[in-house]
Design an enzyme around this catalytic site. Structure first.
Site, short mmCIF file in Angstrom:
data_model
loop_
_atom_site.label_atom_id
_atom_site.label_comp_id
_atom_site.label_asym_id
_atom_site.label_seq_id
_atom_site.Cartn_x
_atom_site.Cartn_y
_atom_site.Cartn_z
CG PHE A 113 -0.60 5.86 -7.16
CD1 PHE A 113 -0.79 7.04 -7.86
CD2 PHE A 113 -0.97 4.65 -7.75
CE1 PHE A 113 -1.35 7.02 -9.13
CE2 PHE A 113 -1.54 4.65 -9.02
CZ PHE A 113 -1.72 5.83 -9.71
CB VAL B 250 -0.90 0.03 1.25
CG1 VAL B 250 -1.84 1.22 1.19
CG2 VAL B 250 -1.66 -1.26 1.39
N GLY B 251 0.59 2.18 -0.86
CA GLY B 251 1.40 3.39 -0.90
C GLY B 251 0.51 4.60 -1.01
CG ASP C 137 9.33 7.48 -0.70
OD1 ASP C 137 10.02 7.50 0.34
OD2 ASP C 137 8.20 6.98 -0.77
#
Ligand code: NAG
Ligand code: NAG
Ligand code: NAG
Ligand code: NAG
Ligand code: NAG
Ligand code: NAG
Ligand code: NAG
Length: 838
Positions: free
Chosen positions: A508, A505-506, A621
């Site tokens: 985005f 999960v990020g 990142d």
């Protein structure tokens, strides 16, 4: 299919370009006068008209013609017949030319004082002027020496009057031949880089009168007027070269030269770009970085000079492999010049850069030097090249407007603006040329289609990219590279976005594991419907991402934008994240060698992001969770590029959507709010510590001084006791030298300010060296000392090329061609087209 079409378009485009390069230039004004002659004289493919038959051009109250026989001439070259006759003036006299096309013209004059019983031409002293400008003052040609003068003037009146006036009452004036000829307007741009102070721009060249001092073909043969579309003569460089032993001439097939937009045959012929002077093989093979190839010219003091350097990287085997420095009169004008970056990632492509050396810095001599910089990854030999050089004297009057270019924002703005204009210009030119081609008319109106070329060399871009196997891909407005998936296909592949199939999960959105019908495994990243990204931005990002192809970057396979979905489909990375292999899971510990190989791979990927494009791409990142491992534990960097439209920091999102993750963030980024490649280097330094210590970068459960890995690690490193905190599972297997070098590298990456940190290329170099130290047997340790010193020298060499303030993306219209195009990726891609085709 779109690709096929584009390929055809590309081929046509190339054909047109080639076609045009072969078009002969036809000057609007072209006066060739053989003065004092009774007959026309043919020189090569040009006829010089006898001025006796052109009485209308000449206004003279008192002129005589004299002649000599050919064997009395001191010169025997092709233009010798022009010197056989002269027109002699005893009083001020003028030639008048009708000017059909305003703009730059060459005015060329030939002088030889002929021997004559009645007139002693060796005693002649005279001035030559136009109605606005004095070209030659108190000019006294010497006996038995032919003199050829070439001026370049911007003529803005309908007639040009060329006046020859004897200096003093008893003197004479004379001339043997004259040329007045239009040249393309873009031959001389209005601006150039000023040598000193560096970073400033000279403006106002377009109005200046220039006198050619030299056109020189470095490392190549002399080029005679018939082999130049503007009938220039290009000299060889031998007699200007100092210490010729450190250099050698290099030759490349003439027909394979490509050119940047605006670099035409009129800029310089192919033979200039296809030959160069480079470092001698001996200097290259002995890794001699401290070598200068230098040319020295005597020039008149008290004038400004326009110096044009012609470059074409015909020596490199790979992109971005040639980095060198250029000096003019001992002042650095280019450091770490990377021609691949200027030529938008293509080799053997011609460009030129203009400089103005101001009178204060040019006292009688003009010295141009080139010297190699250290290669970014230490695996190419040192080299430096120069293909051509032109020196033009600027008539000193009327101080130039100096414009300061602040190093940061406006430069980038220039690049972006330039690229937009450049891309637009390419399209316009392509359309015009297509029309021309269709009508099957030779492009005689050539001058109308010239595209202005910026002196800074960074404004022109191709919209076409090529992979190493020669296939063309589109990166156009609508045609985006990558496969456009139907939503239903992805639904099926991910078991209808099954929550159990989520692998990450990020910011985005969620990442799902997916299996396509042909069994290809993919990672499907589905944009959060509530995410702030607009669809347009999403498309822009796809364009960016699809241009990035590298063995150490996770490849984008395709996307889906149906039903306002924003889904990205990536290659599936079998072995998950680097982080997962370091701690918090049940994978067996990675060996030190494996860890180093992974670090080197990821560093390569990041180095490519920073340098593989015209404009650096900053990851923003970098963390161990964004370094993925394939089935062979090959490292690939993931999640780059999405930064662009991610929420800005000041929106104070607490989620990972804030670009940059806690514990990895560059402290300088906070202080200065300015993002550079060095921010990635900092984050990468933290990753290196993580790899060494195998613990989370922030662990609130630990005692206070241990919570932040970066602080804690640097403290131990500074104490020289890094070995105390190494992952105990591998501590015994790390050789002390290897650990020492690794620790030094980390410390440099984590330096407080960006300027102190090495570039990603240097980090890569150092890591390779760490691996070497781990693998080398103890007998080689003696030489290590030297190598270490050398590496320390390398570090500050590479400058921060682009300081990006806002978004680190590549502009629309640029392209990538990279030799490292992932083969497995293209295989997947072609399979997809076959099995899932619309
Ligand atoms: C030289 O050439 C011009 C133009 O072609 C022609 O008009 C002229 O008659 C020629 N003169 C001689 C002497 O041949
Ligand atoms: C010079 O020109 C005259 C014609 O005016 C000719 O008779 C003579 O031979 C020429 N001299 C030479 C050296 O060419
Ligand atoms: C050069 O500068 C001088 C002094 O300002 C001026 O008189 C002359 O016309 C200029 N010459 C040219 C070729 O512009
Ligand atoms: C020029 O050359 C001629 C013939 O070669 C010679 O007679 C003459 O002395 C030379 N003049 C000078 C000033 O060198
Ligand atoms: C020539 O000068 C005029 C006026 O100074 C300028 O507008 C024009 O751009 C110049 N042309 C060239 C080719 O430099
Ligand atoms: C110059 O042109 C001639 C014929 O046009 C050709 O034979 C020769 O090789 C050319 N020289 C160079 C240096 O290109
Ligand atoms: C090369 O020349 C430049 C300019 O003169 C000088 O600054 C530099 O130190 C020289 N490098 C070497 C290795 O001599």
């Amino acid at each position: 299919m779109a690709i096929k079409k584009f390929e055809v378009g590309f081929i046509i485009f190339v054909m047109i370009v080639i076609r045009c390069c072969n078009c002969a230039f036809t000057p609007a004004d072209n006066y060739l006068i053989d003065c004092g002659s009774l007959t026309n004289t043919t020189i090569g493919d040009r006829v010089f008209i006898a001025d006796a038959s052109l009485s209308w051009t000449l206004k003279s109250s008192s002129s005589i013609i004299i002649n000599t026989s050919r064997d009395l001439l001191p010169s025997s070259d092709d233009t010798a017949p022009l010197y056989m006759n002269a027109r002699v003036f005893t009083a001020s006299s003028s030639y008048t030319f009708q000017i059909k096309q305003h703009g730059r013209h060459f005015i060329r004059m030939y002088f030889l004082p002929l021997v004559n019983a009645n007139y002693d031409l060796t005693a002649a002293a005279f001035s030559v002027s136009t109605q606005n400008a004095l070209l030659l003052d108190k000019f006294q040609p010497k006996a038995n020496v032919t003199v050829f003068k070439e001026f370049s003037l911007n003529i803005t009146s309908d007639t040009l009057t060329l006046t020859f006036a004897p200096t003093g009452s008893n003197s004479l004036a004379f001339v043997n031949a004259i040329e007045v000829m239009s040249v393309p307007d873009n031959l001389i741009a209005d601006t150039a880089k000023i040598v000193n102070p560096a970073g400033t721009t000279y403006k106002g060249l377009s109005g200046q009168a220039l006198e050619t001092i030299h056109h020189i073909n470095m490392g190549g043969p002399q080029v005679l007027p018939d082999n130049d579309t503007l009938w220039r003569t290009w000299e060889t460089d031998d007699k200007y070269l100092l210490s010729s032993s450190v250099s050698q001439a290099y030759k490349y097939p003439t027909g394979r030269i490509k050119r940047m937009e605006g670099v035409t045959q009129e800029t310089a012929p192919d033979i200039v770009y296809s030959t160069a002077r480079e470092l001698s093989s001996a200097a290259q093979n002995t890794m001699s970085y401290l070598v200068n190839v230098t040319w020295k010219f005597d020039v008149d003091a008290n004038y400004n000079y326009l110096i044009r350097l012609h470059f074409c990287d015909i020596v490199s085997q790979a992109l971005n492999a040639l980095l060198f420095n250029v000096y003019i009169n001992s002042r650095s004008v280019e450091s770490n010049l990377d021609l691949s970056a200027i030529t938008v990632q293509s080799l053997a492509t011609a460009v030129f850069i203009d400089y103005v050396l101001e009178a204060d810095d040019a006292s009688g001599t003009l010295i141009v030097s080139i010297s190699p910089s250290n290669a970014p990854n230490g695996d190419t030999l040192p080299n430096a090249i120069l293909n051509g050089l032109e020196i033009m004297k600027i008539n000193g009057s009327g101080g130039p407007a100096v414009v300061d270019v602040p190093p940061g924002s406006s430069k980038n703005f220039g690049i972006i603006l330039g690229s937009i204009l450049g891309a637009a210009a390419v399209i316009v030119v392509a359309i015009i040329l297509c029309l021309v081609l269709r009508k099957r008319k030779p492009a005689k109106q050539y001058s109308k289609t010239w595209v202005p070329f910026s002196i800074n060399g960074l404004t022109s871009h191709s919209t076409v990219s090529r992979t190493s196997n020669g296939t063309a891909f589109t990166v156009g407005q609508n045609g985006t590279l990558g496969y456009r998936f139907a939503f239903t296909v992805l639904q099926e592949a991910t078991n209808n976005f099954d929550e159990n199939w989520v692998i990450g999960v990020g910011g985005f959105g969620k990442v799902y594991k997916g299996v396509l019908r042909d069994e290809t495994r993919v990672a499907v990243k589905r944009g959060n419907p509530k995410s702030q990204q607009g669809l347009n931005e999403f498309r822009t990002e796809i364009e960016l991402l699809s241009r990035l192809r590298h063995r150490h970057l996770v490849s984008l396979i395709g996307y889906c934008d149906e039903k306002n979905e924003m889904i990205l489909v990536y290659e599936y990375m079998e072995n998950g994240t680097l982080k997962g292999h370091l701690y918090g899971s049940n994978f067996p510990p990675l060996s030190w060698k494996h860890r180093l190989e992974i670090c080197i791979g990821a560093a390569r990927g990041l180095h490519y992001l920073h340098t593989g494009q015209v404009k650096a791409i900053i990851h923003r990142d970098v963390k161990s969770a964004n370094i993925l491992l394939d089935e062979n534990l090959l490292a690939k960097v993931a999640d780059f590029g999405l930064s662009k439209t991610g929420p800005e920091l000041d929106q104070t999102h607490v989620s990972t959507a804030v670009k940059g993750s806690f514990g990895y963030l560059d402290p300088e980024y906070f202080r200065r709010q300015q993002l550079t490649e060095k921010s990635d280097v900092y984050s990468y330094g933290v990753v290196l510590l993580e790899v060494l210590c195998a613990r989370p970068v922030i662990d609130p459960t630990l005692p206070r001084d241990m919570v932040n890995l970066a602080e804690w690690g640097v403290k131990w490193q500074k104490r020289g006791e890094l070995e105390q905190i190494v992952d105990t599972r591998i501590a015994g297997s790390i050789r002390p030298e290897s650990l020492r070098k690794f620790g030094e590298t980390i410390e440099k990456c984590l330096a407080d300010t960006g300027v102190e940190r090495p570039s990603m290329g240097d980090v890569l170099w150092n890591l390779e060296y760490v691996l070497h130290l781990q693998e080398a047997d103890s007998s080689t340790s003696v030489s290590d000392v030297n190598s270490i010193n050398r590496i320390t020298e390398l570090a500050p060499q590479v400058q921060n090329i682009n300081t990006v303030q806002t978004t680190p993306t590549v502009e629309a219209g640029t392209s990538v061609l990279n030799d490292l195009t992932d083969v497995s990726m293209s295989k997947v891609f072609s399979q997809l087209i076959k099995s899932e085709g619309r």
